[in-house]
Design an enzyme around this catalytic site. Structure first.
Site, mmCIF file in Angstrom:
data_model
loop_
_atom_site.group_PDB
_atom_site.id
_atom_site.type_symbol
_atom_site.label_atom_id
_atom_site.label_comp_id
_atom_site.label_asym_id
_atom_site.label_seq_id
_atom_site.Cartn_x
_atom_site.Cartn_y
_atom_site.Cartn_z
ATOM 1 N N GLU A 12 0.678 -1.138 -0.191
ATOM 2 C CA GLU A 12 -0.159 -0.209 -0.041
ATOM 3 C C GLU A 12 0.783 1.398 -0.110
ATOM 4 O O GLU A 12 0.367 2.251 -0.149
ATOM 5 C CB GLU A 12 -0.959 0.126 1.033
ATOM 6 C CG GLU A 12 -2.080 -0.986 1.148
ATOM 7 C CD GLU A 12 -2.875 -1.106 2.442
ATOM 8 O OE1 GLU A 12 -2.606 -0.476 3.444
ATOM 9 O OE2 GLU A 12 -3.808 -1.734 2.373
ATOM 10 N N GLU A 31 7.210 -21.876 7.741
ATOM 11 C CA GLU A 31 7.695 -21.051 8.690
ATOM 12 C C GLU A 31 8.853 -21.692 9.565
ATOM 13 O O GLU A 31 9.514 -21.027 10.403
ATOM 14 C CB GLU A 31 6.560 -20.412 9.725
ATOM 15 C CG GLU A 31 5.991 -21.561 10.409
ATOM 16 C CD GLU A 31 5.216 -20.562 11.361
ATOM 17 O OE1 GLU A 31 5.140 -20.691 12.391
ATOM 18 O OE2 GLU A 31 4.037 -20.281 10.915
#
Length: 271
Positions: free
Chosen positions: A81, A112
């Site tokens: 953004e 992960e």
């Protein structure tokens, strides 16, 4: 400092399945109200990390976010953004998620758990001494993040973190840690809830404050935003109407000619 993973602690509520929809929503909302207060307590840490980020960006460095699952997705969202909102180049703020871009939409099992993959992902972006790497992990135990930050530390690359467990391995690894203690989740262990909300708030604060420090806001307006849709063109036109005291047609024409609010204002004053 002993480490107790409070994000995995039992909820303060039980028998959730016996609650009405109204009760569930009220209780979630009551828990959510505590998140900004927890963030407030971490403001001194957030200020330190944001100052480091701002300094690195001012000197031509980059900001990397790293995380897995919800934490990784939040970092990717914030990074994605920044260019349209503040007009900086893609690649100034980078979001990395364990498992790669596919993990943004679909969980990648065990991604992960690699201690080395995070550093490999950073190397693909030629991370260096001018950059800052912020690990995001509610638990503070994600190997993908911790391994990357440890390698960065060994090379003198600035490291920060956003976690919700004090005394966690991530807290101890990051040079500039932010710890937001939101407590147990409404659904035990579901850190996409309060912990995720806290992380989102902190990310908003860091990136917005850094962009303001870089001069990407004038007054209170996003003068460098990308004019990528009609809504933003209309917003830019209104900014020019207000700033330059001109009618809508003149403002729209000026904006179209120069391609950004900042350039339009500069050109107007130079004419």
């Amino acid at each position: 400092m002993s480490f107790h993973k409070i994000t995995e602690a039992d909820s303060h509520y039980d028998h959730l399945e016996q609650m009405s929809v109204k009760e569930v929503l009220k209780n979630i909302n009551d828990e959510d109200k505590t998140v900004p207060l927890a963030v407030e307590k971490a403001l001194p840490e957030i200020e330190i990390l944001t100052t480091i980020v701002s300094e690195k960006l001012k000197n031509g460095g980059r900001l990397f976010y790293m995380g897995a699952g919800t934490s990784g997705r939040l970092g990717v969202v914030d990074a994605s953004e920044i260019p349209p909102t503040f007009g900086v180049d893609h690649g100034v703020v980078v979001g990395l998620i364990a498992g790669g871009d596919i993990a943004i939409r679909k969980a990648v099992e065990f991604a992960e758990d690699s201690q080395n993959q995070g550093w490999e992902d950073l190397k693909n972006h030629q991370v260096g001494i001018n950059d800052v790497v912020v690990g995001i992990a509610a638990s503070g135990t994600t190997p993908y993040v911790i391994g990357a930050l440890e390698k960065c530390n060994s090379l003198g690359i600035a490291t920060g973190c956003i976690t919700c467990n004090e005394g966690s391995p991530l807290h101890k690894t990051a040079k500039f840690p932010v710890v937001v203690m939101v407590g147990p989740e409404f659904v035990s262990g579901s850190s996409r809830m309060k912990a995720g909300t806290a992380q989102k708030l902190v990310l908003n604060m860091i990136s917005t404050a850094a962009m303001i420090q870089l001069g990407r806001v004038k007054g209170n307006k996003m003068v460098d935003m990308q004019l990528s849709n009609n809504k933003l063109v209309e917003r830019g036109t209104r900014m020019l109407m207000q700033e330059l005291n001109m009618d809508q047609d003149s403002a729209a024409s000026l904006l179209q000619k120069h391609g950004s609010v900042r350039k339009a204002i500069t050109a107007y004053h130079n004419e």
